[in-house]
Design a protein around this motif. Structure first.
Motif, PDB file in Angstrom:
ATOM      1  N   UNK A 166       6.364  -4.907 -32.483  1.00 29.27           N
ATOM      2  CA  UNK A 166       6.979  -5.171 -33.805  1.00 29.27           C
ATOM      3  C   UNK A 166       6.189  -5.060 -35.626  1.00 29.27           C
ATOM      4  N   UNK A 167       5.767  -3.840 -35.239  1.00 22.52           N
ATOM      5  CA  UNK A 167       4.958  -3.517 -36.054  1.00 22.52           C
ATOM      6  C   UNK A 167       5.816  -2.967 -37.755  1.00 22.52           C
ATOM      7  N   UNK A 168       6.778  -2.556 -37.030  1.00 24.88           N
ATOM      8  CA  UNK A 168       7.650  -2.606 -38.032  1.00 24.88           C
ATOM      9  C   UNK A 168       9.575  -2.649 -37.400  1.00 24.88           C
ATOM     10  N   UNK A 169      10.386  -3.255 -38.624  1.00 23.19           N
ATOM     11  CA  UNK A 169      12.067  -3.237 -37.887  1.00 23.19           C
ATOM     12  C   UNK A 169      12.620  -1.848 -36.879  1.00 23.19           C
ATOM     13  N   UNK A 170      12.331  -1.364 -37.678  1.00 19.90           N
ATOM     14  CA  UNK A 170      12.909   0.525 -37.188  1.00 19.90           C
ATOM     15  C   UNK A 170      12.024   0.917 -37.860  1.00 19.90           C
ATOM     16  N   UNK A 171      11.935   2.404 -36.979  1.00 20.88           N
ATOM     17  CA  UNK A 171      11.448   4.162 -36.679  1.00 20.88           C
ATOM     18  C   UNK A 171      12.786   5.036 -36.989  1.00 20.88           C
ATOM     19  N   UNK A 172      12.609   6.279 -37.112  1.00 13.81           N
ATOM     20  CA  UNK A 172      13.046   8.060 -36.677  1.00 13.81           C
ATOM     21  C   UNK A 172      12.256   7.969 -35.883  1.00 13.81           C
ATOM     22  N   UNK A 173      13.731   9.187 -35.152  1.00 18.01           N
ATOM     23  CA  UNK A 173      13.168   9.894 -33.797  1.00 18.01           C
ATOM     24  C   UNK A 173      13.887  10.703 -33.663  1.00 18.01           C
ATOM     25  N   UNK A 174      13.800  11.308 -32.735  1.00 20.99           N
ATOM     26  CA  UNK A 174      14.290  12.893 -32.899  1.00 20.99           C
ATOM     27  C   UNK A 174      14.354  12.868 -30.718  1.00 20.99           C
ATOM     28  N   UNK A 175      15.958  12.976 -30.649  1.00 16.90           N
ATOM     29  CA  UNK A 175      16.458  13.202 -29.114  1.00 16.90           C
ATOM     30  C   UNK A 175      17.036  14.473 -29.030  1.00 16.90           C
ATOM     31  N   UNK A 177      16.299  15.480 -25.474  1.00  8.58           N
ATOM     32  CA  UNK A 177      16.753  15.086 -24.017  1.00  8.58           C
ATOM     33  C   UNK A 177      16.773  13.768 -23.788  1.00  8.58           C
ATOM     34  N   UNK A 178      16.732  13.319 -25.084  1.00  9.62           N
ATOM     35  CA  UNK A 178      16.283  11.654 -24.508  1.00  9.62           C
ATOM     36  C   UNK A 178      14.916  11.292 -25.682  1.00  9.62           C
ATOM     37  N   UNK A 179      15.149  11.648 -25.896  1.00 12.55           N
ATOM     38  CA  UNK A 179      13.329  11.565 -26.777  1.00 12.55           C
ATOM     39  C   UNK A 179      13.805  10.280 -27.522  1.00 12.55           C
ATOM     40  N   UNK A 180      14.706   9.373 -28.183  1.00  8.98           N
ATOM     41  CA  UNK A 180      15.091   8.630 -28.529  1.00  8.98           C
ATOM     42  C   UNK A 180      15.069   7.420 -27.500  1.00  8.98           C
ATOM     43  N   UNK A 181      16.625   7.761 -26.432  1.00  9.49           N
ATOM     44  CA  UNK A 181      16.900   6.968 -25.714  1.00  9.49           C
ATOM     45  C   UNK A 181      16.023   6.129 -24.102  1.00  9.49           C
ATOM     46  N   UNK A 182      15.284   7.275 -24.041  1.00 12.82           N
ATOM     47  CA  UNK A 182      13.981   6.935 -23.308  1.00 12.82           C
ATOM     48  C   UNK A 182      12.978   5.887 -23.073  1.00 12.82           C
ATOM     49  N   UNK A 183      12.292   6.099 -25.000  1.00 13.12           N
ATOM     50  CA  UNK A 183      11.352   5.297 -25.315  1.00 13.12           C
ATOM     51  C   UNK A 183      12.157   4.115 -26.075  1.00 13.12           C
ATOM     52  N   UNK A 184      12.930   3.896 -25.951  1.00  9.26           N
ATOM     53  CA  UNK A 184      13.588   2.427 -26.237  1.00  9.26           C
ATOM     54  C   UNK A 184      14.029   1.922 -25.078  1.00  9.26           C
ATOM     55  N   UNK A 185      14.724   2.662 -24.301  1.00  5.17           N
ATOM     56  CA  UNK A 185      14.626   1.548 -22.727  1.00  5.17           C
ATOM     57  C   UNK A 185      13.302   1.296 -22.507  1.00  5.17           C
ATOM     58  N   UNK A 186      12.018   2.175 -22.504  1.00  9.26           N
ATOM     59  CA  UNK A 186      10.796   1.524 -21.621  1.00  9.26           C
ATOM     60  C   UNK A 186      10.059   0.844 -22.942  1.00  9.26           C
TER      61      UNK A 186
END
Length: 472
Positions: A166-175, A177-186
């Protein structure tokens, strides 16, 4: 987030545009959340208070003068520490680049700035994006806002923690092998890995130049998709960025969609919570989609090895000189992986690239001839405990890391677009994420189905009120 804060990016931008909340007020609130959360989230490598408030003041002055406002005018965000900004440090979560000052601004940040967004800091990440667990030998790991004993996953660990917390509404990441999807899921948020070539990588730290993708993590599907629209588009400074139209607006029409439920490797050894989520999703979609049927993907048993050969060969090339000059400044795990990478024979790397073309053709022929979208779990189990993937965990660590990336790496290797979103909570309150995989350039199709699922499940922002350690 605090009681007065908007819950979506559009609400935030509208509040600033109408004068209900100033950008300075909104940014001050975000900075206070960042400060307050840092001891227990460790999401930031640097909180940029003065620069953020200066940008917010400029945004308010522009509004007061009646200047044209971008769609995110004055909205505070934060991003993974790998996107260059002129005259500012881009550290890439490392010691080697800890003082590196960029000469120009990356394309994705330029595009967000053109839309009016501002940045409150650099977010934590795995060193040089090389690590799916979120551990960092130099900055410590970002802490999962849902359960601090669990990993955020990586490499976009700070992005997952900052958005999920809840610090920010959105952020950029990079993927890669899963480096956006895995943090999103966790961390219980939405993530989008676009088609390879959809988003410019100019000014972004390279890991694997044939697999890296830049994309958003956000608290809602619409917010993630909005960021994707803003950062997409051809860029002459990145020759790998394709001249494909920006993704169109989301649609509510899903009645004609054929949904495939991934079988084979994607149905093996699922935990009870994940298996139940897949079953529930089938029941949810059958009445509203044209068809929902099991689909058997081609043999993907060698994808992990092939993807690793490609990614590590390219990473070895990126870091070859630094590894020779300053090996002691790499974290132990990263140094070991790079040392192994530079020993990969060129014929093996080139053969892996050839096989990738064949595998993509087979995926398109067998899977996406039978369905429009493929649904598979993001991980086969719930977020792992940090202690299970610490360096000292040995064989347990290797087994868990291999399993947790098994469902994300195939789509990175093949360059396909994927939306991941939280669809359930375990009895312990942990998020369960599913991936919606689409053919190339069909992010709109995947995100439209994700939006329907989000609304049908009445998730809203899944992490709102969800995190045990939410920053507010």
């Amino acid at each position: 987030m605090s009681r007065t804060d908007p819950k979506t990016l559009r609400e935030a931008a509208d509040a600033i545009a109408t004068g209900r909340i100033s950008s300075v007020e909104m940014t001050t609130d975000a900075l206070e959340r960042a400060d307050r959360s840092q001891p227990h989230l460790n999401a930031f490598i640097e909180i940029e208070r003065d620069a953020a408030l200066d940008a917010a003041q400029a945004a308010d002055e522009a509004r007061s003068r009646g200047l044209p406002l971008g769609v995110l005018h004055g909205v505070p965000l934060a991003h993974k520490d790998m996107f260059d900004r002129a005259a500012k440090i881009t550290g890439c979560g490392s010691k080697i680049r800890a003082d590196h000052v960029a000469a120009e601004t990356s394309t994705v940040i330029q595009r967000l700035e053109s839309a009016g967004a501002l940045q409150i800091g650099r977010l934590n990440m795995s060193e040089f994006a090389m690590g799916p667990t979120g551990h960092n030998a130099h900055h410590g790991r970002a802490i999962n806002p849902v359960d601090p004993a669990r990993i955020t996953a990586g490499s976009s660990s700070g992005s997952g923690a900052a958005v999920g917390g809840g610090v920010v509404l959105a952020a950029l990441g990079s993927d890669t092998g899963g480096s956006i999807r895995l943090p999103a899921a966790c961390c219980g948020v939405v993530g989008i890995k676009p088609t390879q070539g959809r988003v410019s990588r100019h000014g972004a730290m390279p890991l694997s130049f044939s697999q890296d993708c830049i994309g958003p993590l956000a608290r809602t599907v619409e917010d993630a998709y909005l960021l994707l629209q803003l950062i997409s588009g051809v860029d002459g400074r990145d020759p790998t960025c394709c001249n494909i139209p920006t993704p169109a607006a989301l649609t509510t029409e899903i009645a004609t969609m054929r949904i495939g439920l991934g079988g084979g490797v994607f149905a093996d050894a699922l935990s009870g919570d994940v298996a139940t989520a897949m079953e529930d999703m089938a029941r949810l979609l059958r009445p509203v989609c044209r068809s929902v049927e099991p689909v058997l993907p081609p043999d993907l048993s060698h994808v992990a090895e092939l993807a690793n050969v490609v990614a590590m060969s390219e990473a070895g090339a990126v870091h070859f000189d630094a590894l020779r000059r300053r090996p002691e400044d790499f974290g132990p795990q990263v140094r070991m992986r790079l040392a192994q990478a530079i020993a990969i024979p060129a014929p093996v790397y080139l053969r892996a690239l050839q096989i990738r073309v064949i595998m993509l053709e087979e995926m398109l022929r067998t899977v996406f001839s039978a369905c429009d979208l493929l649904i598979v779990p993001t991980m086969p189990f719930l977020p792992p405990l940090a202690s299970e993937v610490d360096v000292g965990a040995g064989a347990t660590m290797n087994r868990i890391i291999s399993a947790m990336t098994a469902f994300t790496r195939p789509f990175s290797f093949l360059g396909l677009p994927v939306v991941t979103l939280p669809v359930a909570r375990s009895r312990a309150g942990l998020p369960v994420g599913l991936q919606i995989v689409a053919p190339p350039w069909q992010e709109r199709r995947a995100a439209s189905l994700a939006l329907h699922i989000e609304q049908a499940l009445a998730l809203g922002p899944f992490s709102a009120g969800f995190s045990r350690h939410e920053a507010a």
